[in-house]
Design a protein around this motif. Structure first.
Motif, mmCIF file in Angstrom:
data_model
loop_
_atom_site.group_PDB
_atom_site.id
_atom_site.type_symbol
_atom_site.label_atom_id
_atom_site.label_comp_id
_atom_site.label_asym_id
_atom_site.label_seq_id
_atom_site.Cartn_x
_atom_site.Cartn_y
_atom_site.Cartn_z
ATOM 1 N N ALA A 125 -5.220 -0.573 -6.601
ATOM 2 C CA ALA A 125 -3.898 -1.155 -7.196
ATOM 3 C C ALA A 125 -2.900 -0.755 -6.444
ATOM 4 O O ALA A 125 -2.162 -0.825 -5.624
ATOM 5 N N VAL A 126 -2.740 0.529 -6.854
ATOM 6 C CA VAL A 126 -1.493 1.354 -6.501
ATOM 7 C C VAL A 126 -1.485 1.856 -5.149
ATOM 8 O O VAL A 126 -0.793 1.398 -4.525
ATOM 9 N N VAL A 127 -2.698 2.443 -4.238
ATOM 10 C CA VAL A 127 -2.466 2.699 -3.193
ATOM 11 C C VAL A 127 -2.075 0.840 -2.281
ATOM 12 O O VAL A 127 -1.640 1.154 -0.688
ATOM 13 N N LEU A 159 4.804 0.871 2.070
ATOM 14 C CA LEU A 159 5.559 1.435 3.090
ATOM 15 C C LEU A 159 5.023 2.786 4.053
ATOM 16 O O LEU A 159 5.516 3.118 4.673
ATOM 17 N N THR A 160 3.320 3.573 3.157
ATOM 18 C CA THR A 160 2.865 4.176 4.646
ATOM 19 C C THR A 160 2.483 3.461 5.911
ATOM 20 O O THR A 160 1.996 3.800 6.420
ATOM 21 N N ALA A 161 2.515 2.250 5.597
ATOM 22 C CA ALA A 161 2.376 1.393 7.174
ATOM 23 C C ALA A 161 3.117 1.414 8.286
ATOM 24 O O ALA A 161 3.022 1.498 9.199
ATOM 25 N N HIS A 162 4.066 2.104 7.676
ATOM 26 C CA HIS A 162 5.528 2.592 9.048
ATOM 27 C C HIS A 162 5.651 3.721 10.319
ATOM 28 O O HIS A 162 6.594 5.030 10.116
ATOM 29 N N ASN A 163 4.237 4.970 8.741
ATOM 30 C CA ASN A 163 3.862 6.030 9.495
ATOM 31 C C ASN A 163 2.530 5.988 10.086
ATOM 32 O O ASN A 163 1.700 5.906 9.348
ATOM 33 N N LYS A 164 2.526 6.554 10.988
ATOM 34 C CA LYS A 164 0.860 6.334 11.946
ATOM 35 C C LYS A 164 0.403 7.572 11.555
ATOM 36 O O LYS A 164 -1.555 7.239 10.745
ATOM 37 N N THR A 173 3.394 -6.512 6.384
ATOM 38 C CA THR A 173 2.539 -5.466 4.956
ATOM 39 C C THR A 173 3.154 -6.458 3.663
ATOM 40 O O THR A 173 2.675 -5.986 2.679
ATOM 41 N N ALA A 174 3.533 -7.685 4.138
ATOM 42 C CA ALA A 174 2.872 -9.068 2.862
ATOM 43 C C ALA A 174 1.661 -9.153 2.794
ATOM 44 O O ALA A 174 1.422 -9.082 1.281
#
Length: 402
Positions: free
Chosen positions: A275-277, A283-288, A354-355
């Protein structure tokens, strides 16, 4: 671990390959048959629905034969379905082939889980189940990318022909290595159906739908998320999915190892971390680099729940676990379908690619809540000495051969 588990893993490898490889070959199939991509997508939907409905149907039909013979019959059905897909002259025939192959899926993993657990000592049952499911996870690392490459280079029909050949290898392995386990005595269909009156069985299946659904809320839309948000090239998606598959392999083995030691704590940790990840993936989807690491973690945490959830169903279904085990496999696919639908809704609502990660996080968190509820009810029953509704009475269980 017995060699028979290798035969089950080979069968699982073939089933995992045919389930997921179609996603990478939809353009080729659509072009060959002259249909649209959405129409070709029915090959994915049809397979998933076939698993959901085929799992209980084939398991009930298999109550009259030994488990080994039923596993062999299911592999035969799998081979026939893939051959039909490979040779299909029109799209409708291929769709039928996909459904035929899918009918073997749920019952194979359901009955296979029971057989795998019966092959080992009580303290190694979850590990044995995980060993069989390793075939499914490795399929996502090797079988699916290789099958996609072959299908795009030589032809998608060749891919399904090779998958059918894998089925033959699995069939031969089961015939040779799996011991002849007689049909369980003392268990009737009413015993198998009675398991669904047990609230613990239903809670475990609900955890399966929500927990694994959380994974597919994100992974279903991984391609547009990684190309439009992270900035990866289209060709990178295949290797990102390989990372996801590697995470699945590791998580599956870890989940099997620790579920034999502490099943419910393993579920708490894996579902909570998942759930946390998933929430952080927004947020992390914006960095390769960080996105790639997150994808591997989602695969690991998602599949770390599979052995404990499957064993939880086996444990709570008591003396009649076969049908419940197979239906729980269908629950995984139901979760996949539900989460993909919900993820599509939030994207269509304009909330961005990312939703779906938030959808997945909420689903996984809901599964964690159910895990705590299940444990609380179990502690209450232990204190009061209550027998859950749907449990097979002890005097009847003594006549049941697991």
């Amino acid at each position: 671990m017995p060699l028979a588990l290798l035969a089950l893993a080979i069968g699982a490898f073939g089933i995992g390959t045919t389930e997921f490889v179609i996603m990478g070959l939809l353009p080729e199939v659509a072009g060959d048959f002259g249909v649209s991509i959405p129409t070709a997508g029915h090959l994915v939907t049809g397979y998933a629905l076939g698993v959901v409905f085929g799992a209980p149907l084939m398991t009930v039909l298999g109550t009259k034969v030994s488990r080994k013979r039923m596993l062999m019959l299911l592999m035969g059905l799998f081979i026939a379905g893939n051959l039909l897909s490979a040779l299909a002259p029109v799209f409708g025939v291929m769709l039928i082939g996909r459904v035929v192959a899918s009918l073997a899926h749920g019952a194979f993993f359901g009955i296979g889980s029971v057989v795998a657990a019966d092959l080992v000592a009580p303290d190694k049952k979850a590990g044995a189940i995980a060993m069989m499911f390793t075939g499914l996870t490795v399929a996502n690392v090797i079988g699916v990318p290789l099958g996609t490459l072959i299908g795009q280079s030589i032809g998608w029909r060749v891919t399904f022909g090779i998958v059918a050949a894998l089925g033959l290898v699995g069939l031969a392995g089961i015939a040779r290595l799996v011991p002849d386990m007689p049909k369980p005595e003392g268990v009737r269909l009413r015993h198998e159906l009675a398991a669904f009156k047990n609230v613990q069985v239903l809670l475990a299946m609900a955890m399966t739908v929500l927990g694994f659904g959380g994974v597919f809320a994100a992974i279903t839309y991984i391609a547009p998320m990684m190309t439009h948000v992270a900035g990866f090239a289209d060709g990178s998606v295949t290797w990102l999915l390989v990372l996801f598959g590697l995470g699945m392999v590791g998580g599956n083995l870890i989940g099997g190892r620790y579920a034999d030691r502490a099943l419910m704590p393993m579920l708490y940790v894996s579902l909570g971390a998942l759930a946390v990840v998933l929430a952080l993936f927004t947020l992390t989807a914006h960095n390769k680099i960080v996105a790639a690491v997150t994808i591997a973690l989602i695969g690991a945490l998602g599949f770390a729940t599979v052995p404990p959830l499957q064993k939880r169903v086996l444990d709570q279904a008591h003396g009649a676990p076969t049908l419940a085990s197979a239906v729980n496999i269908g629950a995984f696919n139901l979760g996949n379908a539900l989460s993909a639908w919900l993820g599509g809704i939030v994207i269509a609502a304009g909330l961005g690619y990312t939703a779906p990660n938030w959808v997945g996080a909420l689903l996984a968190a809901s599964a964690l809540v159910l895990a705590f509820v299940s444990a609380a009810l179990e502690r209450r029953d232990q204190v009061t000495g209550a027998v859950p509704a749907g449990a097979v009475p002890a005097e009847e269980r003594t006549a049941v051969s697991h």
